[in-house]
Scaffold this motif. Structure first.
Motif, short mmCIF file in Angstrom:
data_model
loop_
_atom_site.label_atom_id
_atom_site.label_comp_id
_atom_site.label_asym_id
_atom_site.label_seq_id
_atom_site.Cartn_x
_atom_site.Cartn_y
_atom_site.Cartn_z
N SER A 82 8.35 29.33 -27.40
CA SER A 82 7.16 29.03 -28.05
C SER A 82 7.28 28.76 -29.62
O SER A 82 7.29 29.42 -30.31
CB SER A 82 6.13 30.16 -28.14
N VAL A 83 7.37 27.27 -29.92
CA VAL A 83 7.67 26.89 -31.15
C VAL A 83 6.87 25.56 -31.36
O VAL A 83 6.33 24.99 -30.25
CB VAL A 83 9.31 26.44 -31.34
N PRO A 84 6.37 25.23 -32.54
CA PRO A 84 5.60 24.18 -32.69
C PRO A 84 6.53 22.92 -32.35
O PRO A 84 7.71 22.85 -32.41
CB PRO A 84 5.44 24.03 -34.41
N HIS A 85 5.76 21.90 -32.09
CA HIS A 85 6.37 20.79 -31.22
C HIS A 85 7.40 20.16 -31.93
O HIS A 85 8.46 19.62 -31.39
CB HIS A 85 5.30 19.83 -30.86
N HIS A 86 7.20 20.03 -33.39
CA HIS A 86 8.26 19.28 -34.07
C HIS A 86 9.43 20.17 -34.20
O HIS A 86 10.37 19.88 -34.79
CB HIS A 86 7.75 18.99 -35.39
N ARG A 87 9.63 21.40 -33.86
CA ARG A 87 10.71 22.36 -33.98
C ARG A 87 11.30 22.49 -32.33
O ARG A 87 12.53 23.07 -32.50
CB ARG A 87 10.45 23.65 -34.26
N LEU A 88 10.67 21.73 -31.46
CA LEU A 88 11.36 22.06 -30.03
C LEU A 88 12.72 21.35 -29.95
O LEU A 88 13.54 22.01 -29.20
CB LEU A 88 10.43 21.43 -29.18
N ALA A 89 13.01 20.17 -30.66
CA ALA A 89 14.16 19.46 -30.11
C ALA A 89 15.50 20.20 -30.63
O ALA A 89 16.61 20.67 -29.84
CB ALA A 89 14.25 18.11 -30.75
N GLU A 90 15.20 20.96 -31.92
CA GLU A 90 16.20 21.93 -32.54
C GLU A 90 16.50 23.12 -31.60
O GLU A 90 17.64 23.49 -31.26
CB GLU A 90 15.89 22.32 -33.81
N ALA A 91 15.19 23.63 -31.13
CA ALA A 91 15.34 24.90 -30.61
C ALA A 91 16.10 24.66 -28.93
O ALA A 91 16.98 25.48 -28.46
CB ALA A 91 13.94 25.41 -30.12
N THR A 92 15.77 23.51 -28.37
CA THR A 92 16.20 23.26 -27.00
C THR A 92 17.85 22.88 -27.02
O THR A 92 18.52 23.15 -26.11
CB THR A 92 15.50 22.00 -26.09
N ALA A 93 18.01 22.39 -28.13
CA ALA A 93 19.63 22.04 -28.36
C ALA A 93 20.27 23.33 -28.51
O ALA A 93 21.48 23.37 -28.14
CB ALA A 93 19.83 20.98 -29.63
N PHE A 94 19.73 24.19 -29.31
CA PHE A 94 20.34 25.66 -29.46
C PHE A 94 20.44 26.27 -27.94
O PHE A 94 21.41 26.76 -27.59
CB PHE A 94 19.47 26.36 -30.42
N LEU A 95 19.33 26.09 -27.43
CA LEU A 95 19.25 26.94 -25.92
C LEU A 95 19.93 26.42 -24.88
O LEU A 95 20.43 27.08 -23.83
CB LEU A 95 17.67 26.97 -25.71
N ALA A 96 19.97 24.90 -25.08
CA ALA A 96 20.74 24.47 -23.56
C ALA A 96 22.11 24.87 -23.00
O ALA A 96 22.20 25.32 -22.08
CB ALA A 96 20.70 22.86 -23.99
N PRO A 97 22.97 25.18 -24.01
CA PRO A 97 24.27 25.57 -23.53
C PRO A 97 24.30 27.28 -23.28
O PRO A 97 25.22 27.84 -22.99
CB PRO A 97 25.36 25.34 -24.71
N ARG A 98 23.06 27.89 -23.71
CA ARG A 98 22.77 29.27 -23.86
C ARG A 98 22.11 30.03 -22.71
O ARG A 98 21.62 31.08 -22.81
CB ARG A 98 22.54 29.77 -25.23
N ALA A 99 21.18 29.08 -21.97
CA ALA A 99 20.13 29.60 -21.05
C ALA A 99 20.84 30.48 -20.12
O ALA A 99 19.97 31.20 -19.43
CB ALA A 99 19.60 28.30 -20.61
N GLY A 100 22.04 30.37 -19.54
CA GLY A 100 22.38 31.12 -18.71
C GLY A 100 21.92 31.02 -17.27
O GLY A 100 21.40 29.77 -16.93
N GLN A 101 21.32 32.06 -16.71
CA GLN A 101 20.63 31.88 -15.39
C GLN A 101 19.20 32.28 -15.49
O GLN A 101 18.38 32.13 -14.66
CB GLN A 101 21.06 33.18 -14.39
N ALA A 102 18.87 32.39 -16.73
CA ALA A 102 17.32 32.49 -17.04
C ALA A 102 16.28 31.34 -16.85
O ALA A 102 16.96 30.36 -16.93
CB ALA A 102 17.11 32.77 -18.69
N THR A 103 15.10 31.79 -16.51
CA THR A 103 13.90 30.73 -16.63
C THR A 103 13.65 30.66 -17.78
O THR A 103 13.37 31.65 -18.62
CB THR A 103 12.99 31.14 -15.60
N VAL A 104 13.43 29.42 -18.25
CA VAL A 104 12.95 29.13 -19.49
C VAL A 104 11.60 28.55 -19.70
O VAL A 104 11.26 27.29 -18.90
CB VAL A 104 13.71 28.02 -20.52
N LEU A 105 10.55 29.43 -20.23
CA LEU A 105 9.10 28.97 -20.07
C LEU A 105 8.77 28.37 -21.52
O LEU A 105 9.13 28.94 -22.59
CB LEU A 105 8.19 30.37 -20.24
#
Ligand SMILES: NC(=O)C1=CN([C@@H]2O[C@H](COP(=O)(O)OP(=O)(O)OC[C@H]3O[C@@H](n4cnc5c(N)ncnc54)[C@H](OP(=O)(O)O)[C@@H]3O)[C@@H](O)[C@H]2O)C=CC1
Ligand SMILES: CC(C)(CO)C(=O)C(=O)O
Length: 329
Positions: A82-105
């Motif tokens: 849950s981040v402001p829309h203009h911070r989402l690209a940076e956050a998803t780039a960080f999380l994409a290789p680290r999501a593991g088996q988790a569901t991402v809401l």
């Protein structure tokens, strides 16, 4: 469920508290070095309306756990992003290789195509939702906010997957009613436009908090939102599927503006949701207004009220906003 809240922002903190109360195991991911500055407890001052319409005041120090690193072999079941829309690209780039088996809401505002907004995150691990809570951290570090009794979940045309159903269940167990939105893309865009209407008028006054109880300015905010309905149509949103969301903009403002003013002046959860947004330098309202106006211009839609507020959110060459300069005088 083992749940990781991404960041320690307003929404992550409110729902982290709610989910932990319901028996889930909650941790926060924060940037390296940040845990110490946040401290090991959050000061909460919330109106919780899950059981009482007028809200039950919660004032407590909530001890929280942080992690400053995330490896892909973690065992989180759910990551709440849950981040402001203009911070989402940076956050998803960080999380994409680290999501593991988790569901991402994905749990916040969006103004792009949802599937584009998730970047390289695996689409089959995504759930979509939107908070029904609001607030902000005061200068004293206390989180002032309000939690409504429902929460919004949505899909992009298909029925919820098993993962999505499991996330809904976790929120249900926390005493929240689920509001299901099958055209979530349209819902998110209607919500974003309605924020742009509110934010544009809040910025004109200094901050969103100034709108509380202000009938005339709330009327302007509603009219600014009304001007954005053709933009939503031009983007392909079928407004007939979002009658509830657009009703405040279509209804006569002689009725809606005083009702909103009364609610935000006298009903504590509504008042706090607005008055907690008192930071005159907050970046998100400006980004919302800029992106909405840019899209209106791209599609040739006339939005005079948003345009008139532009000096309050336009960016200077240096990255500073015009408004800060005006205030500094
Ligand atoms: N606040 C409200 O009243 C409401 C908010 N919303 C929506 O919910 C969403 C979240 O809003 P809100 O909670 O207010 O946002 P905040 O700005 O309070 O929180 C965002 C958090 O995410 C962290 N963060 C952002 N990017 C990164 C990153 N790349 N790495 C690590 N941490 C990161 C920030 O940390 P850092 O400070 O270090 O950047 C911050 O802790 C938004 O889409 C908003 O529109 C919806 C309804 C009401
Ligand atoms: C307009 C406001 C401030 C409501 O709390 C908001 O941030 C949102 O709903 O997106």
């Amino acid at each position: 469920m083992k749940i990781l809240m991404f960041g320690r922002g307003v929404i992550a903190t409110i729902y982290g508290w709610v989910l932990q109360q319901a028996g889930h195991d909650v941790e926060f991911y924060v940037r390296p070095g940040r845990a110490a500055t946040y401290g090991d407890a959050v000061d909460l001052d919330l109106f919780d309306t899950r059981r009482r319409v007028w809200g039950q005041r919660v004032a407590e120090k909530w001890p929280v756990r942080y992690r400053e690193a995330l490896e892909p072999d973690h065992d989180f079941d759910l990551i709440v992003l849950s981040v402001p829309h203009h911070r989402l690209a940076e956050a998803t780039a960080f999380l994409a290789p680290r999501a593991g088996q988790a569901t991402v809401l994905i749990f916040g505002n969006l103004w792009t195509e949802p599937l584009a907004a998730i970047g390289a995150l695996p689409a089959d691990q995504i759930a979509w939702g939107f908070p029904q809570a609001g607030g902000g951290f005061g200068a004293d570090g206390v989180l002032h906010g309000a939690l409504l009794p429902s929460v919004v979940f949505g899909t992009l045309g298909q029925p919820p997957t098993d993962r999505e159903r499991a996330v809904r269940q976790a929120f249900r167990e926390a005493g929240l009613r689920i509001k299901e939105r099958p055209d979530f893309r349209g819902w998110l865009w209607v919500h974003f436009a309605s924020d742009a209407g509110m934010f544009s008028q809040g910025l004109r006054l200094g901050s969103l908090s100034q709108l509380a109880g202000a009938t005339g300015d709330l009327r302007e905010a509603l009219l600014a939102g009304r001007e954005l309905l053709p933009l939503l149509k031009a983007r392909g949103v079928d407004l007939r599927r979002h009658r509830g969301g657009v009703l405040p903009f279509r209804a006569p403002t002689w009725l809606t503006a005083p009702v909103l003013a009364w609610l935000t002046a006298h009903v504590a959860p509504a008042r706090v949701s607005l008055t907690a947004h008192s930071d005159p330098d907050a970046e998100e309202p400006r980004e919302v207004c800029r992106d909405t106006l840019a899209e209106a211009r791209r599609l040739g839609i006339s939005v005079p009220r948003l345009e008139a507020a532009e000096p309050h959110f336009a960016r200077e060459g240096t990255g500073r906003v015009l408004f800060s300069r005006v205030r500094a005088r």
